[in-house]
Scaffold this motif. Structure first.
Motif, PDB file in Angstrom:
ATOM      1  N   THR A 127       0.768  -1.027  -0.199  1.00  0.00           N
ATOM      2  CA  THR A 127      -0.093   0.003   0.097  1.00  0.00           C
ATOM      3  C   THR A 127       0.943   1.198  -0.104  1.00  0.00           C
ATOM      4  O   THR A 127       1.867   1.354   0.946  1.00  0.00           O
ATOM      5  CB  THR A 127      -0.892   0.170   1.064  1.00  0.00           C
ATOM      6  N   ILE A 128       0.618   2.084  -1.119  1.00  0.00           N
ATOM      7  CA  ILE A 128       1.414   3.251  -1.174  1.00  0.00           C
ATOM      8  C   ILE A 128       0.314   4.622  -0.703  1.00  0.00           C
ATOM      9  O   ILE A 128      -0.686   4.479  -1.431  1.00  0.00           O
ATOM     10  CB  ILE A 128       2.108   3.501  -2.649  1.00  0.00           C
ATOM     11  N   VAL A 129       0.734   5.519   0.179  1.00  0.00           N
ATOM     12  CA  VAL A 129      -0.293   6.518   0.348  1.00  0.00           C
ATOM     13  C   VAL A 129       0.380   7.810  -0.224  1.00  0.00           C
ATOM     14  O   VAL A 129       1.385   8.347  -0.136  1.00  0.00           O
ATOM     15  CB  VAL A 129      -0.090   6.648   1.863  1.00  0.00           C
ATOM     16  N   CYS A 130      -0.723   8.386  -1.089  1.00  0.00           N
ATOM     17  CA  CYS A 130      -0.239   9.545  -1.707  1.00  0.00           C
ATOM     18  C   CYS A 130      -1.444  10.603  -1.567  1.00  0.00           C
ATOM     19  O   CYS A 130      -2.113  11.015  -2.823  1.00  0.00           O
ATOM     20  CB  CYS A 130      -0.016   9.296  -3.369  1.00  0.00           C
ATOM     21  N   THR A 131      -1.833  10.803  -0.494  1.00  0.00           N
ATOM     22  CA  THR A 131      -3.228  11.784  -0.118  1.00  0.00           C
ATOM     23  C   THR A 131      -2.617  13.290   0.035  1.00  0.00           C
ATOM     24  O   THR A 131      -1.613  13.680  -0.172  1.00  0.00           O
ATOM     25  CB  THR A 131      -3.762  11.436   1.169  1.00  0.00           C
ATOM     26  N   GLY A 132      -3.578  14.245  -0.065  1.00  0.00           N
ATOM     27  CA  GLY A 132      -3.287  15.464  -0.091  1.00  0.00           C
ATOM     28  C   GLY A 132      -2.602  16.014   1.158  1.00  0.00           C
ATOM     29  O   GLY A 132      -2.747  15.140   2.135  1.00  0.00           O
ATOM     30  N   ALA A 133      -2.450  17.170   1.205  1.00  0.00           N
ATOM     31  CA  ALA A 133      -1.643  17.666   2.521  1.00  0.00           C
ATOM     32  C   ALA A 133      -2.659  17.893   3.620  1.00  0.00           C
ATOM     33  O   ALA A 133      -3.809  18.416   3.250  1.00  0.00           O
ATOM     34  CB  ALA A 133      -1.116  19.094   2.246  1.00  0.00           C
ATOM     35  N   THR A 134      -2.203  17.799   4.844  1.00  0.00           N
ATOM     36  CA  THR A 134      -2.992  18.202   5.715  1.00  0.00           C
ATOM     37  C   THR A 134      -1.930  18.589   6.920  1.00  0.00           C
ATOM     38  O   THR A 134      -0.762  18.475   6.809  1.00  0.00           O
ATOM     39  CB  THR A 134      -3.510  16.878   6.512  1.00  0.00           C
TER      40      THR A 134
END
Length: 201
Positions: A127-134
């Motif tokens: 699993t690779i996480v490439c979500t938006g900034a928080t």
């Protein structure tokens, strides 16, 4: 996301991802000899997630033992982009056989799957996480006026809307008068304005 630190590979900070990618590639050598089918998933269907899953699928082209998944909370990929761009990207994803999982808000990552907020799961080998900034969690309790995603609210002078003696720029800030995407180019462009405003203050 619960379990991300233990069981997922994060794309950010990007400077560290090259080494992570080499590790992922090395793992496929062992998996290839074990005749195991692999399912790799990318969480996040913004520009970064779409580009990443296509790049990985292109790199692994010809490997029938690896299937790629793109998981995202929205109904379509690339939210906010022109319909033509979205359509072209969807066609490319189809050509590479990427399995799309729309409306799948990942809430937990385990060693062998991802689970959404409804309790549905998708089995994944990697699993690779490439979500938006928080924003950082500490900002929520800092006393500063922040958005729901922990970005400091600033005015056109990059001043905090609650504490005018505090300035913020780049990804940590949310400009109320002129919102911008969380991208490095905008942070760089704000630097001269930030310097001038600090000197004036």
């Amino acid at each position: 996301i619960t379990g991300a630190k233990e069981f997922a590979t994060g794309v950010k900070p990007i400077a560290q991802f090259q080494q992570s990618w080499l590790g992922l590639l090395a793992s496929t050598v062992d998996d290839k000899t074990s005749h195991t089918h692999l399912d790799w998933g990318v969480i996040g269907a913004g520009a970064g997630g779409v580009e990443l899953v296509l790049a990985m699928a292109h790199r692994m082209k010809g490997r029938s033992d690896i299937r790629f998944h793109l998981l995202y909370r929205t109904a379509r990929i690339l939210p906010g982009y022109p319909a033509r761009v979205v359509s072209i990207a969807e066609q490319k994803l189809k050509e590479y056989g990427v399995v799309l999982h729309p409306n799948f808000a990942v809430s937990e990552i385990t060693e062998s799957s991802v689970v959404n907020d409804l309790g549905d799961d998708v089995a994944l080998s990697k699993t690779i996480v490439c979500t938006g900034a928080t924003g950082s969690r500490w900002l929520a309790t800092s006393g500063l006026d922040c958005t729901d995603n922990n970005f400091i609210r600033v005015n056109s002078y990059l001043q905090s809307t609650s504490h005018p003696f505090i300035f913020a720029a780049g990804d940590i800030a949310e400009m109320l008068d002129d919102p911008r995407p969380k991208a490095g180019v905008y942070a760089v462009r704000q630097a001269p304005q930030l310097e001038e405003n600090l000197r004036c203050a």
